[in-house]
Design a protein around this motif. Structure first.
Motif, PDB file in Angstrom:
ATOM      1  N   GLY A   1     132.920  -0.207 -33.970  1.00 22.61           N
ATOM      2  CA  GLY A   1     132.341  -1.545 -34.021  1.00 22.61           C
ATOM      3  C   GLY A   1     130.831  -1.533 -34.002  1.00 22.61           C
ATOM      4  N   THR A   2     130.259  -0.705 -33.153  1.00 18.67           N
ATOM      5  CA  THR A   2     128.795  -0.654 -33.040  1.00 18.67           C
ATOM      6  C   THR A   2     128.166  -0.002 -34.259  1.00 18.67           C
ATOM      7  OG1 THR A   2     128.977  -0.530 -30.632  1.00 18.67           O
ATOM      8  CG2 THR A   2     126.882   0.126 -31.609  1.00 18.67           C
TER       9      THR A   2
ATOM     10  N   THR B   1     129.027  -1.949 -37.638  1.00 22.16           N
ATOM     11  CA  THR B   1     128.340  -3.237 -37.776  1.00 22.16           C
ATOM     12  C   THR B   1     126.846  -3.046 -38.048  1.00 22.16           C
ATOM     13  OG1 THR B   1     129.974  -4.287 -36.352  1.00 22.16           O
ATOM     14  CG2 THR B   1     127.875  -5.435 -36.631  1.00 22.16           C
TER      15      THR B   1
ATOM     16  N   ALA C   1     126.432  -1.754 -41.585  1.00 18.42           N
ATOM     17  CA  ALA C   1     126.695  -2.839 -42.535  1.00 18.42           C
ATOM     18  C   ALA C   1     125.486  -3.773 -42.605  1.00 18.42           C
ATOM     19  CB  ALA C   1     127.950  -3.617 -42.128  1.00 18.42           C
ATOM     20  N   GLY C   2     124.894  -4.081 -41.470  1.00 20.58           N
ATOM     21  CA  GLY C   2     123.683  -4.908 -41.463  1.00 20.58           C
ATOM     22  C   GLY C   2     122.537  -4.239 -42.185  1.00 20.58           C
TER      23      GLY C   2
ATOM     24  N   VAL D   1     131.223  -1.743 -43.003  1.00 21.32           N
ATOM     25  CA  VAL D   1     132.305  -2.725 -42.853  1.00 21.32           C
ATOM     26  C   VAL D   1     133.649  -2.026 -42.676  1.00 21.32           C
ATOM     27  CG1 VAL D   1     133.619  -4.528 -44.056  1.00 21.32           C
ATOM     28  CG2 VAL D   1     131.123  -4.620 -44.043  1.00 21.32           C
TER      29      VAL D   1
ATOM     30  N   ALA E   1     133.762  -0.366 -39.227  1.00 23.43           N
ATOM     31  CA  ALA E   1     133.907  -1.344 -38.144  1.00 23.43           C
ATOM     32  C   ALA E   1     135.334  -1.877 -38.060  1.00 23.43           C
ATOM     33  CB  ALA E   1     132.923  -2.499 -38.331  1.00 23.43           C
TER      34      ALA E   1
END
Length: 167
Positions: free
Chosen positions: A11-12, A15, A18-19, A65, A68
């Motif tokens: 998740g960390t 994400t 992806a950002g 993505v 995550a």
């Protein structure tokens, strides 16, 4: 606990990557967008710059993505590894290791996280487990070789371009 720790890592890292890719592809979060990323690729002698701008942004965004979400494992971590290998070599090479000096500290950390996630497989909280998706076991090792070969070829071509311009 192992599955929960993987969820936190996925998740960390996913994400954030992806950002980072969204900055390149879409100009999100104050990023350069496609034009600015194309310009950066030109300064790195990655040609055609427009293609490399898309590939870099898509590898980070898509890889992030998928990582995550834990979807189509190990494709997400492979995208992250490819993008970060290119960044480490073309942007941070020949600098002291630390990020404060422009070094490869963060790309190497992202690569290590992605490789660890790739090796550990999809966890209990992944979409792969939820939907029963399981890619063949050869996808990880073959994908890693292909991703690193693409990076090596691109670096070789860009360095040849730099030498030809200098002559």
């Amino acid at each position: 606990m192992k599955d929960l720790s993987q969820l936190v890592l996925r998740g960390t890292a996913g994400t954030l990557l992806a950002g980072h890719g969204g900055q390149k592809l879409f100009g999100w979060f104050g990023g350069p967008g496609p034009e600015g990323t194309r310009g950066m690729m030109e300064t790195l002698n990655l040609k055609p710059a427009e293609r490399w701008a898309f590939v870099g942004g898509a590898s980070e965004f898509g890889g992030g993505v998928l990582t995550a979400l834990g979807l189509f494992h190990p494709v997400g971590p492979l995208g992250i590894i490819g993008a970060m290998a290119m960044a480490a070599r073309k942007v941070h090479w020949n600098k002291p290791i630390w990020a404060t000096e422009g070094g490869a500290e963060l790309p190497l950390t992202n690569m290590a996280i992605a490789l660890a996630l790739m090796l550990s497989g999809p966890d209990r909280y992944s979409l792969d487990r939820l939907f029963g998706i399981r890619l063949p076991g050869w996808v990880g090792p073959v994908g890693l070789v292909v991703a690193l070969a693409i990076v090596a070829k691109a670096v070789q071509e860009s360095e040849r371009e730099i030498q030809e311009e200098g002559e």
